[in-house]
Structures are given as structure tokens and as C-alpha cells.
Design a protein around this motif. Structure first.
Motif, PDB file in Angstrom:
ATOM      1  N   VAL A 107       0.852  -1.187   0.000  1.00  0.00           N
ATOM      2  CA  VAL A 107       0.000   0.000   0.000  1.00  0.00           C
ATOM      3  C   VAL A 107       0.889   1.240   0.000  1.00  0.00           C
ATOM      4  CG1 VAL A 107      -1.748   1.312   1.258  1.00  0.00           C
ATOM      5  CG2 VAL A 107      -1.869  -1.187   1.221  1.00  0.00           C
ATOM      6  N   ILE A 113      -3.340   0.421  -3.562  1.00  0.00           N
ATOM      7  CA  ILE A 113      -3.076  -0.969  -3.183  1.00  0.00           C
ATOM      8  C   ILE A 113      -2.525  -1.683  -4.410  1.00  0.00           C
ATOM      9  CG2 ILE A 113      -4.026  -3.096  -2.262  1.00  0.00           C
ATOM     10  CD1 ILE A 113      -6.306  -1.473  -1.031  1.00  0.00           C
ATOM     11  N   ASP A 158      -1.178  -4.982  -6.101  1.00  0.00           N
ATOM     12  CA  ASP A 158      -1.271  -6.432  -5.993  1.00  0.00           C
ATOM     13  C   ASP A 158      -1.309  -6.969  -7.424  1.00  0.00           C
ATOM     14  OD1 ASP A 158      -1.725  -9.045  -5.030  1.00  0.00           O
ATOM     15  OD2 ASP A 158      -3.108  -8.358  -3.483  1.00  0.00           O
ATOM     16  N   HIS A 189      -4.701  -9.171  -1.461  1.00  0.00           N
ATOM     17  CA  HIS A 189      -5.598  -8.214  -0.814  1.00  0.00           C
ATOM     18  C   HIS A 189      -7.040  -8.499  -1.249  1.00  0.00           C
ATOM     19  CE1 HIS A 189      -2.427  -5.430   0.712  1.00  0.00           C
ATOM     20  NE2 HIS A 189      -1.747  -5.938  -0.303  1.00  0.00           N
ATOM     21  N   ASP A 193      -9.842  -4.397   4.071  1.00  0.00           N
ATOM     22  CA  ASP A 193      -8.830  -5.219   3.429  1.00  0.00           C
ATOM     23  C   ASP A 193      -8.396  -6.283   4.436  1.00  0.00           C
ATOM     24  OD1 ASP A 193      -6.593  -6.360   2.311  1.00  0.00           O
ATOM     25  OD2 ASP A 193      -5.546  -4.471   1.901  1.00  0.00           O
ATOM     26  N   TYR A 238      -6.291  -8.683   4.162  1.00  0.00           N
ATOM     27  CA  TYR A 238      -4.864  -9.003   4.149  1.00  0.00           C
ATOM     28  C   TYR A 238      -4.101  -8.108   5.128  1.00  0.00           C
ATOM     29  CZ  TYR A 238      -0.125  -9.844   2.393  1.00  0.00           C
ATOM     30  OH  TYR A 238       1.215 -10.172   2.285  1.00  0.00           O
ATOM     31  N   ASP A 239      -4.359  -6.823   5.082  1.00  0.00           N
ATOM     32  CA  ASP A 239      -3.703  -5.874   5.994  1.00  0.00           C
ATOM     33  C   ASP A 239      -4.481  -5.662   7.290  1.00  0.00           C
ATOM     34  OD1 ASP A 239      -1.512  -5.375   4.413  1.00  0.00           O
ATOM     35  OD2 ASP A 239      -2.402  -3.636   3.411  1.00  0.00           O
ATOM     36  N   LYS A 240      -5.684  -6.268   7.360  1.00  0.00           N
ATOM     37  CA  LYS A 240      -6.583  -6.038   8.507  1.00  0.00           C
ATOM     38  C   LYS A 240      -6.831  -4.541   8.687  1.00  0.00           C
ATOM     39  CE  LYS A 240      -4.936 -10.234  10.771  1.00  0.00           C
ATOM     40  NZ  LYS A 240      -4.333 -10.820  11.983  1.00  0.00           N
ATOM     41  N   CYS A 241      -7.120  -3.900   7.556  1.00  0.00           N
ATOM     42  CA  CYS A 241      -7.238  -2.444   7.493  1.00  0.00           C
ATOM     43  C   CYS A 241      -8.629  -2.033   7.053  1.00  0.00           C
ATOM     44  CB  CYS A 241      -6.201  -1.887   6.501  1.00  0.00           C
ATOM     45  SG  CYS A 241      -6.385  -0.117   6.174  1.00  0.00           S
ATOM     46  N   THR A 266      -3.097   3.024  14.005  1.00  0.00           N
ATOM     47  CA  THR A 266      -2.615   1.653  14.094  1.00  0.00           C
ATOM     48  C   THR A 266      -2.865   1.090  15.483  1.00  0.00           C
ATOM     49  OG1 THR A 266      -0.397   2.469  14.630  1.00  0.00           O
ATOM     50  CG2 THR A 266      -0.860   1.979  12.319  1.00  0.00           C
TER      51      THR A 266
END
Length: 377
Positions: free
Chosen positions: A2, A32, A34, A127, A147, A149-152, A216
Motif C-alpha cells: 500500500v 493498493i 497487488d 488483498h 482489506d 490481508y492488511d486487517k485495514c 494503528t
């Protein structure tokens, strides 16, 4: 991977034409990268060239596949057409209301679209994106993108704050985030609570809002504050004093009051201080003191504006004290009480009201000290 492709706006004087932002504001956009590439929202039209340059550099010769539009407010969407003009094969991902608004903001604009519904998924490779609808936080089309994958969570305007990203705020995240929330999102507490019912279903470590810094883990404090704010609960056992004064006599009263308050307090001259900081203070603290004059048989205009601003944001669950001034026919207390009863929820009005007739008397001074004692409990 990212990458940040947003911009800092240090030229702005008033955000949304009303909020003073001396440290600017950021318009956040992310890329992003990918197997497929997604752009997360765009930026204000005044920064489209900088945004497109940031994007081109981050792409490093590749082409974007998707533009995810989480929010259609122009500070985040105004560069959509410029982006599509540069990358005509890009597909815009949004909901039904998103596309309705795109057609309103860009009449006659044609583009490729991917219509998504609540819970739909879009894979970029590693992602995997899913869409969480958040209508009226704070526009009807708002959605958020998760997302896994990033837990975002790309949270649109939620969890945003004033201040450019190159501003190291000495007061931390909460102060300008609070002013932002109660200025812009505050009316929609129920909608924020509806969003919170959905968040436990996702594993969350990062929040990327459209304004302000990336948040974060641990995220507990940010979520705790947003929960308090959206429930209209006081955050602090403290006092906010909001006043107007024509010739200084009402100001003398509130100065005496604050000198006798032993707990934390904020004080705002509604005619001179930042109006929206006064709103922030009213929501942050448990106690609110309204001190004003009778003006043309009504409430002094700046105080009336303040009351309407609180009404628009759903003010409730507080204790209010009133100090009125009037040289011949004081009416402010009566009218403020009527306004509170008709427009605010779950308000305790301190029974003892202080009425000043022109200037402070010794009896008034005694009453003000007694009011301070009650507020100090």
C-alpha cells in the motif's frame, strides 16, 4: 503493498466553508498494489495534478484496475473524472447512490462501473476487499472498504481529523478529531452506532481515514472515544462556559465564575472565539454554562446561533446552568429554557438561575460563587 498518494492542503482557510483549519487538512488517497491495483478515493480538484503525479510515480509504469469510491464529497471525489481521463480502462467501484452522485457531479460523464452491495467482495490477489455500508456517516452513499490481508479499514470520513499530515499536533489525535467529529459527523451518532455493530465481525489493526493520520493498533482508545461521542455521553467531568457580552458586565460574571471553578473548564466568547471549538467543548464536558444578554426581547444572536448549532448536532445528556443579563426586561433565561425543553434530550437544568440587571451586585457575586460550588461537586 500500500502506498500513500494523497496530498496536504496548506492553502485552505475554511474547511467546508466554515471550519477554521490553521494547520490545514489532508486529503488521503491510497494505492493498493497487488495482482490487480486499486486506487482508494481521489482528492480535491485543486490538487488533482499533484495527486495524479503521486499516482503515476507509485504505479511505476503499471495501470490501475479499480477506483474504489467510499465517499462522494468533492474533497475526495472531485478528481474522479481527471483520473478516468488519464486511465480510461479503470473501473469505478461504488454503490447505487455513489453512481447517482457521480452523475450529479459530472453530468454526461461515462465510465466503467462495478456496482457493489453490502458485504460484497473484490479480490486484488492477496488483498481481498469487502464493503461495509455506513450511510449518513456522514453522507448517504458512504461505504467503507475492509482489506482482510492488511486487517485495514478504509473508513471514509470516520476517525478523521483536521490538520495536514506534516502537522505534529502537540495535543495528539483526540482534540482535532473531536472538533472534526462534532462539527461534521456529530448529528449522526445513531448511524455511527449502527456502524459499530458491524465492526466486531472484522479483525482490525489499521484504520485509514480520508483525513488525518493512519491509526494503528492498539485501536481501543480511538474506538472508545468514537463510541462515547456517538452516544452523546460526556467525555469529562468538566465545565464549558459559553458566553456573550455587550459591554463587559456578563463577561465579568463568567470571569468570576471561572475563578471559583476548581475542576477543568473551557471558556468561550461566542462572538470572538472559534465557534466550533465551543461546540466541541459543549459536547466534551458534562456541564455547560450559558451566559448571555437579552437582546431585542430575545436571546443575543451569537448565543442563539450556538443553541441552534447544538440542536443540529443532537445535544443531550448534560447539565446546564444559565446566567442572564437584562437592563429592564430580562428574557434570556425564559427563552433558553424553552429552547432546551423543545430541542434537547435528557438535560438537567440547574434550578438556580442568576439574573443580572446591567452590572454585578454583591448578591450576584454571592450567587455566582454558589453556582461554582455546585459545578465543583
Amino acid at each position: 503493498m500500500v502506498k500513500y498518494i494523497g496530498v496536504n492542503d496548506r492553502k485552505i482557510d475554511l474547511f467546508e466553508g466554515q471550519f477554521v483549519v490553521p494547520e490545514g487538512v489532508s486529503y488521503n488517497s491510497y494505492l493498493i498494489l497487488d495482482e490487480k491495483i486499486a486506487v482508494m478515493d481521489t482528492v480535491d480538484i485543486n490538487f488533482k495534478d499533484e495527486f495524479l503525479a503521486n499516482l503515476e510515480k507509485a504505479l511505476d509504469g503499471r495501470k490501475p484496475d479499480y477506483l474504489i469510491v467510499d465517499h462522494m464529497e468533492p474533497d475526495h471525489s472531485a478528481s474522479i473524472k481527471a483520473l478516468v481521463d488519464k486511465y480510461p480502462n479503470i473501473e469505478i467501484v461504488g454503490n447505487q447512490t455513489t453512481f447517482k452522485m457521480i452523475n450529479q457531479f459530472f453530468p454526461g460523464f461515462t465510465f466503467k462501473q462495478v456496482l457493489v452491495k453490502e458485504g460484497d467482495k473484490l479480490s486484488l490477489g492477496k488483498h481481498n476487499l469487502s464493503f461495509i455500508f455506513a450511510p449518513m456517516v456522514h453522507w448517504p452513499e458512504v461505504m467503507m472498504t475492509y482489506d482482510s490481508y492488511d486487517k485495514c479499514l478504509y473508513s471514509a470520513d470516520a476517525f478523521g481529523k483536521f490538520g495536514a499530515l506534516d502537522f505534529d499536533d502537540p495535543e495528539g489525535w483526540a482534540c482535532e478529531a473531536r472538533r472534526y467529529y462534532f462539527g461534521i459527523v456529530g448529528k449522526f451518532g445513531v448511524n455511527v452506532q449502527n456502524l459499530f455493530k458491524k465492526l466486531p465481525s472484522i479483525d482490525l489493526e489499521i484504520i485509514r481515514p480520508l483525513h488525518g493520520p493512519v491509526l494503528t493498533a492498539p485501536l481501543d482508545e480511538y474506538i472508545r472515544l468514537y463510541d462515547i461521542w456517538s452516544k452523546y455521553e460526556p467525555e469529562a467531568d468538566a465545565v464549558t462556559i459559553a458566553y456573550t457580552s455587550v459591554y463587559g458586565n456578563t463577561r465579568n460574571a463568567v470571569n468570576l465564575l471561572k475563578d471559583n471553578i476548581t475542576k477543568d473548564y473551557d471558556m468561550f466568547d461566542l462572538a470572538r472565539d472559534d465557534f466550533h471549538e465551543a461546540i466541541e467543548g459543549a459536547f466534551e464536558n458534562k456541564y455547560l454554562v450559558l451566559a448571555t444578554t437579552t437582546y431585542c426581547s430575545g436571546i443575543f444572536p451569537k448565543m442563539l446561533d450556538f443553541l441552534h448549532a447544538l440542536k443540529e448536532r443532537g445535544y443531550q445528556n448534560r447539565t446546564i446552568a444559565i446566567i442572564e443579563n437584562g437592563s429592564w426586561a430580562p428574557q434570556a433565561k425564559k427563552l433558553i429554557v424553552e429552547f432546551i425543553i423543545n430541542n434537547f434530550k435528557n438535560i438537567r437544568i440547574i434550578e438556580k438561575t442568576i439574573t443580572i440587571k446591567s452590572a454585578l451586585t454583591e448578591e450576584n457575586k454571592k450567587e455566582i460563587i454558589e453556582l461554582a460550588s455546585e459545578l465543583n461537586k
